[in-house]
Design an enzyme around this catalytic site. Structure first.
Site, PDB file in Angstrom:
ATOM      1  N   HIS B 118     -59.266   4.497  -7.855  1.00  0.00           N
ATOM      2  CA  HIS B 118     -60.556   3.671  -8.033  1.00  0.00           C
ATOM      3  C   HIS B 118     -59.684   2.146  -8.304  1.00  0.00           C
ATOM      4  CE1 HIS B 118     -63.484   1.245 -10.177  1.00  0.00           C
ATOM      5  NE2 HIS B 118     -64.274   1.979  -9.928  1.00  0.00           N
ATOM      6  N   LYS B 221     -70.150   7.176 -18.298  1.00  0.00           N
ATOM      7  CA  LYS B 221     -70.177   8.525 -17.499  1.00  0.00           C
ATOM      8  C   LYS B 221     -70.214   9.749 -17.901  1.00  0.00           C
ATOM      9  CE  LYS B 221     -67.248   5.875 -14.468  1.00  0.00           C
ATOM     10  NZ  LYS B 221     -68.199   5.557 -13.193  1.00  0.00           N
ATOM     11  N   CYS B 359     -65.393   1.634  -4.474  1.00  0.00           N
ATOM     12  CA  CYS B 359     -64.305   0.863  -5.167  1.00  0.00           C
ATOM     13  C   CYS B 359     -62.765   1.576  -4.801  1.00  0.00           C
ATOM     14  CB  CYS B 359     -64.677   0.710  -6.750  1.00  0.00           C
ATOM     15  SG  CYS B 359     -66.020  -0.159  -7.031  1.00  0.00           S
TER      16      CYS B 359
HETATM   17  C1  PLP Z   1     -61.871   7.160 -11.300  1.00  0.00           C
HETATM   18  C2  PLP Z   1     -62.451   5.921 -11.788  1.00  0.00           C
HETATM   19  N1  PLP Z   1     -61.719   4.972 -12.377  1.00  0.00           N
HETATM   20  C3  PLP Z   1     -62.317   3.701 -13.063  1.00  0.00           C
HETATM   21  C4  PLP Z   1     -63.839   3.851 -12.759  1.00  0.00           C
HETATM   22  C5  PLP Z   1     -64.411   2.458 -13.251  1.00  0.00           C
HETATM   23  O1  PLP Z   1     -65.305   2.871 -14.415  1.00  0.00           O
HETATM   24  P1  PLP Z   1     -66.002   1.634 -15.325  1.00  0.00           P
HETATM   25  O2  PLP Z   1     -66.742   0.919 -14.212  1.00  0.00           O
HETATM   26  O3  PLP Z   1     -66.845   2.428 -16.058  1.00  0.00           O
HETATM   27  O4  PLP Z   1     -64.806   0.831 -15.986  1.00  0.00           O
HETATM   28  C6  PLP Z   1     -64.550   4.615 -12.187  1.00  0.00           C
HETATM   29  C7  PLP Z   1     -66.106   4.583 -11.986  1.00  0.00           C
HETATM   30  O5  PLP Z   1     -66.737   3.898 -11.181  1.00  0.00           O
HETATM   31  C8  PLP Z   1     -63.965   5.801 -11.641  1.00  0.00           C
HETATM   32  O6  PLP Z   1     -64.615   6.756 -11.079  1.00  0.00           O
END
Ligand code: PLP
Lengths: 151, 406
Positions: B118, B221, B359
């Site tokens: 991500h 989440k 993303c």
């Molecule tokens: C593996 C991973 N890392 C980071 C994120 C980023 O999460 P957040 O938007 O809560 O910071 C996500 C969620 O979209 C994710 O699935």
């Protein structure tokens, strides 16, 4: 008049979108210095479209595009390239303004938009408005840029 | 086994949206009543700031806010002093990555990651690469994004100072062998940093057993409120890294000559007024999940996921990108239909899924496509919902996807 009736028929409008999606028109870039280009990658997370246009003496001589995009983005951009090619930038700006009005659910002149009226209901799915406008915003920016550099 | 009908009663979203099939849990999860009550109680009964009031309500909030560290100490099998609250996993990973790069790395040092990550877990490394000359290298994965221990061992070398991966990736739900990777990383003197955003909500996370060094995850989440996240690190490492942001609460003293004395971890990572009600609600979420049991949640989601994958394999217009996943996540495309068109069609059937590149913008190097539909389950989803989903997916064609506009 006959043409207008056709463009009111949902089945026909659906076919127009599908057709432009499956067989997009003007769908390759020439990447020559005679063209101005706009890469619309940051407009949304998914669609990644490049539009280029050759504008001489206030006339849009050619418009092309390429990229990865959904049905609405691809079809709306493909339709745009057909509709605006050969138009003067003044004519194009009026068409673009009408198109943006339609996509926002406002009043518009359907006669000017021809096949682009296939996008008339997109405003009901607000998340897709950016799809229907990505290519149109690109050409809008290209025209403005060409006017600024000539002005 | 879990009593899903009873569990669903805990989530007012179901009562208020009787036709909704919520399969977008990888993006964010629904909230059970104990979490909602904890947040509403803060607003209705005991609003105040924390760490600065001498009156009973303020002391109650200190207890509830800092008490959430004790809840996470049980949740993660760690010390409460190792649990810092952030605003989301993105903030946690940035804090960890910039902190670790500055404290432990020199130009030319390598960090190993995958092309599965991500943005939140890789862009900070790109920034560190650009600013500090740290080098990003990729561990190869299979086409479903999974790292094998053998490939990892081959990618590992003594120039590597840190390994940083998602324990479960966000698009393909590839579950990485983090425990083995941590052992190998440590043999080479490298740190093991884990993005737990998609794993911590769905499986038991024991940081001692995994033997990792840093972990980040998001509250929203895992049934918690938005704007909450956790940064966990081994205490001696948290002591060594600098926080990214300076200000109130996180300092102990500062002087006119510029000398600053920061609070001890975890407080030095918590600048300014925190998301107090969010953290209290997050504590309620962790308690709720522990009551159901993380192993029960994981087992149920695997069973439901296996059933889901099996049903999707029946449909011949479907390309499944993670047919062997062990998680409750099905990532797919319908032949000739763009992912967002599929998602929008499903939305007309009351189904919530995510489409796009999620993303993870360099994943196309692994799966050869830019855009997918991701249906991600949680323990409150049901076999009936999967069946309804499958019937809806069978209807996805280019024609039907375009018809929603007429
Ligand atoms: C593996 C991973 N890392 C980071 C994120 C980023 O999460 P957040 O938007 O809560 O910071 C996500 C969620 O979209 C994710 O699935």
């Amino acid at each position: 008049m006959e043409n207008q009736d056709l463009l009111n028929d949902p089945m026909i409008l659906r076919e127009i979108i599908m057709d432009h999606y499956k067989y997009p028109h003007n769908h390759s870039l020439v990447s020559s210095t005679a063209y101005r280009s706009r890469h619309m990658a940051s407009a949304s997370c998914i669609d990644d479209i490049t539009v280029e246009a050759k504008i001489n003496d206030g006339v849009i001589e050619d418009i092309r595009f390429d990229g990865i995009a959904c049905t609405i983005s691809t079809a709306s951009t493909s339709i745009m390239t057909e509709l605006l090619r050969g138009k003067t930038t003044e004519e194009a700006k009026e068409i673009i303004a009408n198109y943006f009005s339609m996509v926002d659910g406002l009043e518009y002149n359907a006669d000017l938009l021809e096949e682009a009226v296939a996008m008339k209901n997109v405003y009901k799915q607000a998340n897709r408005i950016k799809c229907a406008t990505i290519g149109w915003r690109a050409i809008d920016q290209i025209i403005k840029e060409s006017e600024e550099s000539n002005g | 086994m879990l009593d899903i009908a009873a569990i669903r009663k805990d989530f007012p979203m179901f009562e208020n949206n009787p036709d909704l099939i919520y399969f977008d849990n990888g993006a964010s999860t629904l909230k059970p009543k104990p979490v909602i009550d904890a947040v509403v109680d803060f607003y209705a009964r005991h609003t105040s700031n924390v760490h600065r009031g001498d009156y009973p309500i303020a002391r109650l909030n200190d207890e509830l806010y800092d008490g959430t560290r004790d809840i996470f100490a049980r949740f993660l099998n760690c010390s409460p002093q190792e649990v810092a609250f952030t605003h989301n996993v993105s903030a946690s990973m940035n804090e960890i990555i910039f902190g670790a790069a500055k404290a432990f790395m020199n130009p030319g040092d390598v960090i190993l990651t995958t092309q599965n990550e991500h943005a939140s877990n890789i862009m900070p490394w790109f920034k560190v690469q650009r600013d500090f000359g740290v080098k990003v290298e990729y561990i190869p994965t299979d086409v479903q994004g999974v790292v094998s221990v053998e490939d990892f061992e081959k990618a590992m070398h003594d120039g590597v100072r840190a390994v940083c991966v998602a324990q479960q990736t966000n698009v393909l739900a590839a579950v990485q062998p983090v425990k083995e990777m941590a052992r190998i990383a440590h043999e080479h003197g490298a740190l093991m940093i884990v993005d737990g955003a998609q794993s911590v909500p769905h499986m038991k996370t024991d940081v001692k057993d995994l033997d990792i060094d840093f972990l980040g995850f998001s509250g929203h989440k895992m049934c918690g409120p938005g704007g909450t996240g956790v940064l966990w690190g081994r205490y001696e490492l948290l002591e060594k890294i600098d926080p990214m942001i300076y200000g109130g609460d996180m300092n102990a003293r500062f002087y006119a000559d510029g000398k600053m004395l920061l609070q001890e971890p975890p407080m030095k990572f918590e600048y300014g007024t925190p998301n107090i009600e969010g953290v209290i609600g997050l504590g309620a979420a962790a308690e709720y999940l522990m009551k159901i049991g993380m192993d029960n949640i994981h087992a149920y989601e695997k069973e439901l996921g296996d059933y889901f994958r099996g049903r999707m394999k029946e449909i011949d217009t479907i390309t499944l990108y993670n047919p062997d996943s062990t998680a409750g996540v099905v990532t797919f495309n319908v032949k000739d239909v763009f992912a967002q068109d599929t998602a929008n069609f499903l939305a007309t059937k009351g189904i919530a899924v995510r489409s796009g590149n999620h993303c993870a913008k360099i994943l196309d190097g692994i799966i050869g496509t830019n855009s997918t539909v991701r249906a991600s389950l949680y323990f409150y989803n049901t076999f009936e919902e999967v069946d309804r989903f499958v019937e809806a997916v069978k209807e996805v064609t280019l024609e039907n996807a375009v018809s929603i506009f007429f």
